[in-house]
Design a protein around this motif. Structure first.
Motif, mmCIF file in Angstrom:
data_model
loop_
_atom_site.group_PDB
_atom_site.id
_atom_site.type_symbol
_atom_site.label_atom_id
_atom_site.label_comp_id
_atom_site.label_asym_id
_atom_site.label_seq_id
_atom_site.Cartn_x
_atom_site.Cartn_y
_atom_site.Cartn_z
ATOM 1 N N LYS A 197 -12.301 -2.201 9.718
ATOM 2 C CA LYS A 197 -12.433 -3.526 9.098
ATOM 3 C C LYS A 197 -11.665 -3.619 7.780
ATOM 4 C CE LYS A 197 -16.883 -2.491 6.946
ATOM 5 N NZ LYS A 197 -18.284 -2.843 6.866
ATOM 6 N N PHE A 198 -11.239 -2.500 7.207
ATOM 7 C CA PHE A 198 -10.477 -2.498 5.970
ATOM 8 C C PHE A 198 -8.971 -2.439 6.207
ATOM 9 C CE2 PHE A 198 -14.574 -0.502 4.827
ATOM 10 C CZ PHE A 198 -15.020 -1.479 3.964
ATOM 11 N N GLN A 199 -8.548 -2.315 7.450
ATOM 12 C CA GLN A 199 -7.135 -2.225 7.775
ATOM 13 C C GLN A 199 -6.584 -3.611 8.082
ATOM 14 O OE1 GLN A 199 -7.078 0.600 10.974
ATOM 15 N NE2 GLN A 199 -7.146 2.338 9.581
ATOM 16 N N LEU A 200 -5.358 -3.878 7.656
ATOM 17 C CA LEU A 200 -4.733 -5.178 7.866
ATOM 18 C C LEU A 200 -4.099 -5.250 9.244
ATOM 19 C CD1 LEU A 200 -2.914 -5.481 4.432
ATOM 20 C CD2 LEU A 200 -5.053 -6.554 5.109
ATOM 21 N N SER A 201 -4.188 -6.432 9.855
ATOM 22 C CA SER A 201 -3.550 -6.618 11.153
ATOM 23 C C SER A 201 -2.081 -6.996 10.998
ATOM 24 C CB SER A 201 -4.283 -7.692 11.947
ATOM 25 O OG SER A 201 -4.282 -8.914 11.236
ATOM 26 N N GLU A 202 -1.734 -7.616 9.854
ATOM 27 C CA GLU A 202 -0.340 -7.962 9.583
ATOM 28 C C GLU A 202 -0.045 -7.812 8.096
ATOM 29 O OE1 GLU A 202 -0.480 -12.748 9.292
ATOM 30 O OE2 GLU A 202 -0.659 -11.902 11.301
ATOM 31 N N ILE A 203 1.217 -7.751 7.753
ATOM 32 C CA ILE A 203 1.640 -7.537 6.370
ATOM 33 C C ILE A 203 1.474 -8.843 5.589
ATOM 34 C CG2 ILE A 203 3.594 -6.893 4.915
ATOM 35 C CD1 ILE A 203 4.677 -5.399 7.389
ATOM 36 N N PRO A 204 0.912 -8.808 4.358
ATOM 37 C CA PRO A 204 0.768 -10.022 3.543
ATOM 38 C C PRO A 204 2.115 -10.668 3.224
ATOM 39 C CG PRO A 204 -0.538 -8.247 2.643
ATOM 40 C CD PRO A 204 0.298 -7.657 3.732
ATOM 41 N N TYR A 205 2.097 -11.958 2.860
ATOM 42 C CA TYR A 205 3.289 -12.805 2.752
ATOM 43 C C TYR A 205 4.497 -12.255 2.001
ATOM 44 C CZ TYR A 205 6.425 -16.206 0.800
ATOM 45 O OH TYR A 205 7.551 -16.824 0.352
ATOM 46 N N PRO A 206 4.442 -11.936 0.725
ATOM 47 C CA PRO A 206 5.734 -11.684 0.073
ATOM 48 C C PRO A 206 6.424 -10.404 0.524
ATOM 49 C CG PRO A 206 3.946 -11.341 -1.492
ATOM 50 C CD PRO A 206 3.344 -11.828 -0.214
ATOM 51 N N TYR A 207 5.753 -9.563 1.282
ATOM 52 C CA TYR A 207 6.314 -8.269 1.671
ATOM 53 C C TYR A 207 6.941 -8.360 3.056
ATOM 54 C CZ TYR A 207 3.302 -7.172 -2.191
ATOM 55 O OH TYR A 207 2.697 -7.179 -3.417
ATOM 56 N N ARG A 208 8.023 -7.621 3.253
ATOM 57 C CA ARG A 208 8.745 -7.673 4.519
ATOM 58 C C ARG A 208 8.520 -6.453 5.399
ATOM 59 N NH1 ARG A 208 12.603 -10.135 0.938
ATOM 60 N NH2 ARG A 208 12.873 -12.303 1.553
ATOM 61 N N SER A 209 8.042 -5.355 4.802
ATOM 62 C CA SER A 209 7.811 -4.149 5.590
ATOM 63 C C SER A 209 6.537 -3.451 5.116
ATOM 64 C CB SER A 209 8.992 -3.188 5.469
ATOM 65 O OG SER A 209 9.055 -2.674 4.161
ATOM 66 N N ARG A 210 6.038 -2.574 5.955
ATOM 67 C CA ARG A 210 4.834 -1.822 5.618
ATOM 68 C C ARG A 210 5.077 -0.924 4.406
ATOM 69 N NH1 ARG A 210 2.079 2.809 9.400
ATOM 70 N NH2 ARG A 210 0.590 3.473 7.858
ATOM 71 N N GLU A 211 6.247 -0.303 4.355
ATOM 72 C CA GLU A 211 6.574 0.592 3.253
ATOM 73 C C GLU A 211 6.621 -0.159 1.922
ATOM 74 O OE1 GLU A 211 8.488 0.469 6.122
ATOM 75 O OE2 GLU A 211 7.503 2.210 6.992
ATOM 76 N N GLU A 212 7.188 -1.367 1.927
ATOM 77 C CA GLU A 212 7.276 -2.172 0.710
ATOM 78 C C GLU A 212 5.874 -2.550 0.214
ATOM 79 O OE1 GLU A 212 9.262 -6.395 -0.743
ATOM 80 O OE2 GLU A 212 9.558 -5.704 1.309
ATOM 81 N N TYR A 213 4.990 -2.932 1.139
ATOM 82 C CA TYR A 213 3.614 -3.296 0.775
ATOM 83 C C TYR A 213 2.855 -2.089 0.225
ATOM 84 C CZ TYR A 213 -1.248 -4.680 1.236
ATOM 85 O OH TYR A 213 -2.580 -4.920 0.980
ATOM 86 N N GLU A 214 2.966 -0.954 0.891
ATOM 87 C CA GLU A 214 2.269 0.254 0.442
ATOM 88 C C GLU A 214 2.778 0.722 -0.917
ATOM 89 O OE1 GLU A 214 2.496 3.084 3.615
ATOM 90 O OE2 GLU A 214 0.924 2.068 4.751
ATOM 91 N N ARG A 215 4.083 0.559 -1.177
ATOM 92 C CA ARG A 215 4.639 0.927 -2.468
ATOM 93 C C ARG A 215 4.069 0.033 -3.577
ATOM 94 N NH1 ARG A 215 10.391 -0.215 -3.006
ATOM 95 N NH2 ARG A 215 10.263 -0.233 -0.760
ATOM 96 N N ALA A 216 3.863 -1.246 -3.258
ATOM 97 C CA ALA A 216 3.339 -2.189 -4.250
ATOM 98 C C ALA A 216 1.885 -1.889 -4.596
ATOM 99 C CB ALA A 216 3.467 -3.621 -3.735
ATOM 100 N N ILE A 217 1.057 -1.556 -3.603
ATOM 101 C CA ILE A 217 -0.356 -1.310 -3.886
ATOM 102 C C ILE A 217 -0.604 0.097 -4.400
ATOM 103 C CG2 ILE A 217 -1.180 -3.044 -2.267
ATOM 104 C CD1 ILE A 217 -1.950 -0.789 -0.366
ATOM 105 N N ALA A 218 0.378 0.970 -4.267
ATOM 106 C CA ALA A 218 0.201 2.337 -4.751
ATOM 107 C C ALA A 218 0.393 2.436 -6.255
ATOM 108 C CB ALA A 218 1.180 3.281 -4.050
#
Length: 99
Positions: free
Chosen positions: A28-49
């Motif tokens: 339930k804590f995992q996302l089904s899709e990447i949030p809006y401003p991010y284009r890839s999983r790696e970019e999103y993970e880098r932002a939240i890290a």
């Protein structure tokens, strides 16, 4: 018969046991899709890290990253959002994280 068994992630590591089962509690804590401003999983993970504390950022940066999206005085009644205000809020999104 052992040669046909699938290879485990912890094979060859005597002091580690890796649980390969899917955990229903964490799904339930995992996302089904990447949030809006991010284009890839790696970019999103880098932002939240990135760290938010004052030890790693300036005081202004820490305040900006940890500020609430809505600020209301204590005890004030919050009216439900209207469709007009909702469309206006979508246009004024917070900028994505910069690297």
């Amino acid at each position: 018969a052992e040669n046909n068994a699938p290879k485990r992630k912890d094979d060859g590591i005597s002091t580690v046991i890796i649980n390969e089962k899917r955990l229903k509690k964490t799904s339930k804590f995992q996302l089904s899709e990447i949030p809006y401003p991010y284009r890839s999983r790696e970019e999103y993970e880098r932002a939240i890290a990135g760290n938010i504390g004052q030890e790693w950022n300036t005081i202004h940066g820490t305040k900006e990253m940890s500020r609430p999206a809505v600020m209301v005085r204590a005890g004030k009644i919050i009216q439900p959002i209207t469709t007009k205000a909702k469309s206006k809020a979508n246009k004024q999104r917070r900028a994505p994280a910069k690297f």
